[in-house]
Design an enzyme around this catalytic site. Structure first.
Site, short mmCIF file in Angstrom:
data_model
loop_
_atom_site.label_atom_id
_atom_site.label_comp_id
_atom_site.label_asym_id
_atom_site.label_seq_id
_atom_site.Cartn_x
_atom_site.Cartn_y
_atom_site.Cartn_z
N CYS A 1 -15.89 -12.09 10.69
CA CYS A 1 -17.20 -11.59 11.12
C CYS A 1 -17.87 -10.71 10.07
O CYS A 1 -19.09 -10.56 10.10
CB CYS A 1 -17.07 -10.84 12.43
SG CYS A 1 -16.60 -11.89 13.80
N ASN B 1 -19.16 -18.33 9.32
CA ASN B 1 -17.81 -18.05 9.87
C ASN B 1 -17.73 -18.62 11.26
O ASN B 1 -17.59 -19.82 11.42
CB ASN B 1 -17.58 -16.53 9.84
CG ASN B 1 -16.36 -16.13 10.65
OD1 ASN B 1 -15.31 -16.75 10.51
ND2 ASN B 1 -16.49 -15.15 11.51
N GLU B 2 -17.86 -17.78 12.27
CA GLU B 2 -17.86 -18.29 13.66
C GLU B 2 -19.30 -18.37 14.12
O GLU B 2 -19.83 -17.43 14.70
CB GLU B 2 -17.07 -17.34 14.57
CG GLU B 2 -15.59 -17.57 14.51
CD GLU B 2 -14.79 -16.63 15.38
OE1 GLU B 2 -15.38 -15.76 16.06
OE2 GLU B 2 -13.56 -16.76 15.38
N GLU C 1 -9.48 -10.70 5.74
CA GLU C 1 -10.74 -10.08 6.18
C GLU C 1 -10.56 -8.58 6.12
O GLU C 1 -9.49 -8.05 6.43
CB GLU C 1 -11.08 -10.50 7.61
CG GLU C 1 -12.26 -9.69 8.16
CD GLU C 1 -12.91 -10.28 9.38
OE1 GLU C 1 -12.21 -10.95 10.16
OE2 GLU C 1 -14.13 -10.04 9.56
#
Ligand code: AHR
Length: 669
Positions: free
Chosen positions: A231, A368-369, A38
């Site tokens: 994120c 993603n989350e 990331e």
């Protein structure tokens, strides 16, 4: 003798580990151990991506951020690259002893190594048909006679935009060098996309990766490569989500994006943190191929970061369900970009970038989350799963063989996990992506997490995990050992755990937002953390099939074998065993998380030979210690050997495992 000895030791409550070497069990997927990239902690620009110039296209909102301008410098916006329209014009300051130019500070300085070659490129034009610039690598703080470590003069001989190149080789090594460019002589010159790369990038590519950092990835032998986040996939808002289509094609025309981690933490923010997209999806796929890992892209599901946007009903936070189509199309087009032939729209883009062969994409993660909300927690409903369903329907219809990855959100347990896990099963995702950043206690007590998972549900992808010590969120040794202790649970349950990637991967020592990480660096040096070494020890000793490994436990009158996961009477031990078909080796991994030495007897049931096993051991006294730029190898695995004694029914390894130690044993069958 060894067998008798083992029996005697067991009477004193020693640790007997039984490995059944006769029956190779579930296959261990090649994707079992991998990496997650990331762009956090200056992992891309300022990190893995080889570019040394910050704000090379003058597209930062403050156009000269990263640059110090002097003389007559004007920023203009009608440049040759539509999505990066800004450039600078340098004009004659009107006196022989005055200058016009710019100095670029790089990312925390420009790292220079004596004798290495650096490729400077610039797009330029001379409005009056002729001009010259001087390009210098400088040490501004030098006490030497000259600040200049390398210099080239470039003649710009056209009123049209053209690319100019020069090679510079500095006379000294420096962590905080700078790039200076100034107008030489009269007239004026326009400059755009000012770039400086080491010539010696990984695989010597012009738009390449920093060699030492990419090599460290290759040396991890990752089976899977998850990118580009995290994120940043979601963005602080929809506008700043990661849009892969902006990250492909000529680098000069990839638009800038604000990094989601720029202002996330009040105590650590970096107003100059942007994404040039120079390291884009083509480069990610290519890197995956280079390091031998399966690519696993993550795409936006139309929800901007839910942490940063707790109220999803505010306008512009999440895309409305009815407006999701372009997001779904982005996903479908991505598969075409990766796998389509050169006659398809997006396959053609890939081919034109230099990769006519497909990248053979097999996995795609949507979101993603993300999470849904129940009545007690916001009451906003199934915002994620209703979107995922639409993606899933479209992707399954067009690419039925593609493995689709959903998510169980940011937590390994709790209301959101409990809500999402069954929904992922209902949606029949192929794998669910689990994330957990947990403390020491959690890691010591969750070794059996996957032993009770539904064998018929989706497979597990532990997509982000790390030990965040209580008040100790850095790369201390203890965290790495506890991560090592968690991993036998992956391997033992290889029938359902198919992929794992710890997080995050990279961090710049001057620019980090999040710890712990796997690999740290400054402008010229890097070091591997103990967490990195743990991953490497697992990945290079992955094996192909699980072997049953247990410790005996008395149950009434019977003795049964139970998994080794710091259960009662197991003295802080975690362990796993596997068989490796290509080498014919039996591989046993044992982690001692106790604060004392543990005598261990490894019974290799089904083998009756003596000999020597190879070992690889990570052991250190100071739990809070960590590697660093000045002590990069303070804690590193050490190879060794240990004797194997033959008995009538088993071979035996007797070892004393020091406190807080991880050992891998490799035995030739
Ligand atoms: O790895 C850092 C962050 O942790 C990731 O962006 C996110 O997915 C998680 O919350």
């Amino acid at each position: 003798m060894a067998v008798a000895c083992a029996a005697a030791l067991s009477a004193f409550g020693q640790n007997i580990l039984d490995v059944d070497v006769r029956k190779p069990g579930s296959p261990i997927q090649p994707t079992m151990y991998g990496i997650f990239f990331e762009d956090i902690n200056y992992a891309a620009d300022g990190g893995l991506y080889g570019e040394l110039v910050k704000n090379r296209s003058f597209e930062f909102p403050q156009n000269l951020m990263g640059w110090q301008a002097f003389g007559c410098v004007e920023v203009k916006d009608d440049g040759p690259f539509a999505r990066c329209p800004h450039y600078v014009e340098l004009t004659d300051p009107g006196h022989r002893d005055r200058r016009t130019g710019l100095v670029n500070e790089g990312y925390f300085g420009i790292g220079l190594t004596k004798g290495e070659q650096y490729r400077f490129t610039v797009w330029a034009k001379a409005p009056k048909s002729k001009a010259a610039i001087r390009v210098q690598l400088i040490d501004e703080s030098s006490m030497a006679e000259s600040q200049v470590l390398a210099e080239q003069r470039i003649e710009v001989g056209s009123t049209s935009w053209a690319k100019y190149t020069a090679t510079l080789s500095p006379s000294a090594t420096l962590k905080r060098g700078k790039l200076r460019i100034y107008l030489h002589g009269a007239n004026s010159v326009c400059l755009e996309h000012v770039s400086l790369f080491p010539v010696n990038t990984y695989k010597n590519r012009e738009n390449g990766m920093r060699r030492d950092l990419a090599q460290a990835l290759e040396d991890l032998h990752p089976g899977i490569f998850r990118f580009p986040g995290g994120c940043i996939v979601e963005g602080t808002d929809l506008e700043t989500r990661y849009q892969w289509k902006n990250s492909v094609g000529p680098v000069e025309n990839r638009p800038l994006n604000q990094n989601r981690w720029e202002h996330t933490f009040d105590h650590r923010y970096f107003p100059d943190y942007y994404q040039s997209y120079g390291l884009g999806f083509f480069e990610f796929f290519q890197l995956a191929e280079d390091i031998g890992a399966e690519p696993l892209p993550v795409i936006s599901c139309g929800l901007s970061c839910q942490f940063q946007n707790p109220n999803p009903t505010l306008p512009g936070v999440h895309v409305a369900l009815d407006d999701l189509e372009p997001y779904i199309q982005d996903a479908l087009d991505l598969v075409e970009f990766a796998n389509g032939d050169a006659t398809t729209t997006w396959g053609k883009v890939r081919a034109e970038m230099g990769h006519p062969e497909p990248f053979n994409l097999k996995f795609l993660a949507v979101g993603n989350e993300q999470w849904d909300y129940d009545e007690k927690h916001g009451g906003f409903g199934p915002v994620f799963t209703e979107r995922l369903k639409k993606f899933s329907d479209a992707i399954r219809a067009k690419y039925p063989a593609l493995k689709l990855i959903g998510t169980t959100g940011p937590n390994s347990e709790g209301w959101d996990f409990d809500l999402l896990q069954p929904r992922m099963k209902q949606l029949k995702v192929d794998l669910y992506d689990e994330h957990y950043y947990r403390n020491e206690e959690w890691f010591l007590t969750h070794g059996l997490r996957y032993d009770s998972y539904d064998r018929k549900g989706p497979k597990v992808f532990a997509g982000e995990y790390a030990c965040h010590g209580r008040g100790k969120k850095w790369n201390h040794y203890e965290a790495a050992i506890l991560e090592a202790a968690h991993m036998p649970g992956f391997e033992r349950n290889a029938d359902i755990v198919h992929m794992t990637t710890p997080a995050p991967l990279f961090a710049h020592v001057d620019g980090w937002q999040w710890r712990p990480d796997q690999i740290w660096y400054d402008q010229t040096q890097m070091f591997k953390t103990t967490s990195y070494y743990v991953q490497q020890m697992y990945a290079t000793n992955r094996g192909t099939n699980v072997l049953r490994l247990t410790m005996p436990r008395q149950q009434g009158k019977k003795t049964v074998g139970v998994p080794v996961a710091n259960q009662e009477g197991q003295n802080g031990l975690f362990a796993t065993a596997c068989y490796d078909a290509p080498s014919g080796d039996v591989i046993i991994k044992v982690v001692n998380t106790s604060k004392t030495v543990q005598p261990v007897i490894l019974n290799l049931n089904g083998m009756t030979v003596s000999g020597t096993a190879r070992t690889l051991t990570l052991s250190h006294q100071g739990l809070d210690d960590e590697n660093s730029i000045s002590q990069p190898e303070l804690i590193a695995p050490r190879p060794g050997t240990i004797g194997i004694e033959a008995g009538k029914k088993q071979s035996v390894i007797n070892d004393l495992i020091p406190a807080m130690t991880f050992t891998v044993y490799r035995v030739k069958m």
